[in-house]
Structures are given as C-alpha cells and as structure tokens.
Write a protein that holds these residues in place. Sequence first.
Motif, PDB file in Angstrom:
ATOM      1  N   GLY A 148       6.085  39.291  26.786  1.00 25.59           N
ATOM      2  CA  GLY A 148       6.590  39.888  25.437  1.00 25.59           C
ATOM      3  C   GLY A 148       7.796  38.550  25.363  1.00 25.59           C
ATOM      4  N   SER A 149       8.698  39.601  24.041  1.00 31.59           N
ATOM      5  CA  SER A 149       9.529  38.609  23.834  1.00 31.59           C
ATOM      6  C   SER A 149      11.191  38.327  24.363  1.00 31.59           C
ATOM      7  CB  SER A 149       9.220  39.220  21.899  1.00 31.59           C
ATOM      8  OG  SER A 149       9.499  40.359  21.670  1.00 31.59           O
ATOM      9  N   ASP A 162       5.840  30.096  29.814  1.00 32.41           N
ATOM     10  CA  ASP A 162       6.209  29.859  28.655  1.00 32.41           C
ATOM     11  C   ASP A 162       4.066  29.857  29.255  1.00 32.41           C
ATOM     12  OD1 ASP A 162       7.879  30.294  26.807  1.00 32.41           O
ATOM     13  OD2 ASP A 162       8.329  28.910  27.045  1.00 32.41           O
ATOM     14  N   GLU A 163       3.359  29.740  27.829  1.00 29.51           N
ATOM     15  CA  GLU A 163       2.523  29.308  28.539  1.00 29.51           C
ATOM     16  C   GLU A 163       1.360  29.073  26.664  1.00 29.51           C
ATOM     17  OE1 GLU A 163       0.018  32.373  30.254  1.00 29.51           O
ATOM     18  OE2 GLU A 163      -0.350  34.229  28.151  1.00 29.51           O
ATOM     19  N   ARG A 240      -5.237  31.727  28.677  1.00 31.61           N
ATOM     20  CA  ARG A 240      -4.055  31.664  28.884  1.00 31.61           C
ATOM     21  C   ARG A 240      -4.064  30.856  29.820  1.00 31.61           C
ATOM     22  NH1 ARG A 240      -2.512  38.038  27.843  1.00 31.61           N
ATOM     23  NH2 ARG A 240      -1.819  37.466  29.216  1.00 31.61           N
ATOM     24  N   GLY A 241      -2.761  30.128  29.514  1.00 31.19           N
ATOM     25  CA  GLY A 241      -2.016  29.330  30.583  1.00 31.19           C
ATOM     26  C   GLY A 241      -2.124  29.470  32.551  1.00 31.19           C
ATOM     27  N   LEU A 261      -3.003  25.971  21.598  1.00 28.77           N
ATOM     28  CA  LEU A 261      -1.835  26.677  20.872  1.00 28.77           C
ATOM     29  C   LEU A 261      -0.965  27.312  21.396  1.00 28.77           C
ATOM     30  CD1 LEU A 261      -3.776  28.528  18.328  1.00 28.77           C
ATOM     31  CD2 LEU A 261      -2.937  26.271  18.571  1.00 28.77           C
ATOM     32  N   PRO A 262       0.809  27.639  21.036  1.00 26.61           N
ATOM     33  CA  PRO A 262       1.382  27.810  22.162  1.00 26.61           C
ATOM     34  C   PRO A 262       1.454  28.884  22.107  1.00 26.61           C
ATOM     35  CG  PRO A 262       2.304  27.156  20.309  1.00 26.61           C
ATOM     36  CD  PRO A 262       0.847  26.852  20.280  1.00 26.61           C
ATOM     37  N   ALA A 263       1.043  29.795  22.850  1.00 25.26           N
ATOM     38  CA  ALA A 263       1.410  32.075  23.339  1.00 25.26           C
ATOM     39  C   ALA A 263       2.237  32.638  22.083  1.00 25.26           C
ATOM     40  CB  ALA A 263       0.713  32.185  24.339  1.00 25.26           C
TER      41      ALA A 263
END
Length: 313
Positions: A148-149, A162-163, A240-241, A261-263
């Motif tokens: 989440g954020s 991050d991924e 996703r990484g 692209l950054p998630a």
Amino acid sequence: MARDLPPLSTLRAFDAAAQTLSFSRAAQDLFLTHGAVSRAVRTLEDHLGVSLFDRSGRSVTLTPAGQIYAQEVRHALGHLRAAAARIEAEREQGVLGVTTMDSFAVKWLLPRAARFRAAHPEIDLRLQVTDELIDFGRHEVDIAVRYGSGGYKGLEFEKLMDEDVFPVCSPALLSGPHPLRTPADLVHHTLIHDDMRIDWAAWLAAAGVEGVDARRGPAYNLSSYVLQAAIDGQGVALGRGALVSDDLRAGRLVKPFAVTLPAMFSYYVVCPKGALDRPKVKAFRDWLFEEAARDRDDAGGQDGAGLGRPPAV
C-alpha cells in the motif's frame, strides 16, 4: 438456588476484600472506590442469597459462608490467572502470527521461510493469508506485510521495499515464429492481466507501442496465478519486481524488454505499537529487512529489473 455464575467483577471485589478484610484496602488494590467495592460485594451477596461479611463492628469479618466461598473463589481465580499466564507464555515464547497477501506469501515469503527457520528454530510461524487489513486486537497476529501507501493509523509501520513493474515471460517465447525482441512484437502474443493500477495500457504507452490491444487476453485476480500462466508459456505478464525475482533468477521467467515503471505502492512491515519490543517480533522484522537487502544486492540495486534479461540481439 442461584444457577448462573455471578459477574466476574463481583468475584474479584469479594476476593480482594476477603483477603484484606477491608473494603478500603480492596478498593486500593483494584484501583476502585470504596463504594464500588461495597456495591460489588452486595451484588454478589444478593446473587447468592447469603451474607458473606459481618459488618456489625468497625471492621468487617467473613461469615462462615463467606469463609467457605472465599476459599473456592480464590481457587477459581487462581486457575483463571494460571490459564491466562500459560496462554501468554505460549504466545510470547514460540509462536509468531504473521499475515500477508496470497501472492506475496507464495512468491516471496514462503520460498525464504526456510532461512528464517534455520536462523530462529525456536520460533514457529503461523501464517494467515488475506487481502484484508487484519485487526491485531481481534486476531492472533503479531506482524504483517502489507502492500500500500503507508499511513497505517495507530500502528507502527516501515517501508520494506519498493518495486518496479515490467513484462515477463517464459524463455520459450524468445524464440519461435514470433520471437520477442522489441515491445512491438507483443502484437503477436497473448497479454495476461493482473489486478494492478499499472496495467498493460500504461506500460504500452510508456514503451511507445501502438497497434497492440491492451484489453485482450486472460485476467486473474491473483498475481501468483498470473505469473504461473506466464511460466507455463501462456503469454506475457506484467511482473512486479518482488514477486518475480526468484523466477527470474531461476530462469523460469525472463524480462524481454528494458522498459520498467515504478509501482504505485510499496511493501510495508506493520505491527501494533510496542510489538517490536518483543524479541520474536523484532527477529522476524529484522529478517524481513535482511532478505529485502539480499534481493537488492542480488539484483545489483535494481530491484529485479536487471534479472532474467535476455542477451541483446
């Protein structure tokens, strides 16, 4: 004859008063008022239909019935306290409740769990897999990994990693009648869809690809299913990484293109406030961050973006 058990609060008040023979001292021990203790004892006496204390003098004494009942109540409360202590001891010593999402459990946590067991054989993980935000107060869970954020109100949380998001596929798709060499080659391949904010339309736009229908292809609501379909050669998926790192290292998947692209979200370690003061929770938290650092080192600091990339053609 009373058949129902009296309220536990009345038993605690009676036990304290019986041991001290003083309502005032019992009130101090229980952090209550003298009146509250007196009312609790009176409620208990009414419930039983007998007097438990003789209040005729300046002090209180137990009646014969009160003496008998006091012994039984003390014995019963002792059993309850001992049972609670045993449960707490078990919870504190060897069992660690962990919760996370299905895909993260399958693709990241479980493949690494043997290393945690080797480092901490005294701790037994109890994993609950759910996409819901578990209430730590209502479930036997000590720590969580969430996607989440951040901003988990009333809880302690730290960003684990991050991924990035990028296409992945079986190595078999790099050859054949329509080998994947440039993003435009996706026009000949099936796109596999996941429930992500960054979808194929966003990635194709970032890669400058036109003429590929971003809506076509099967969709699955769990990333683990999406990646298994890609491993089986059923098409190209957005990976996703964190979830594809092991498959890339093992060669089950490859990353055919450089565009990433950054998630929009990150992985967070979440637990109740003060939980990290408990050694087993701290041990698991530290291990999670050690594993995340290992992944970054293995990927050369690229969070999986450099893994599984085919040689340039």
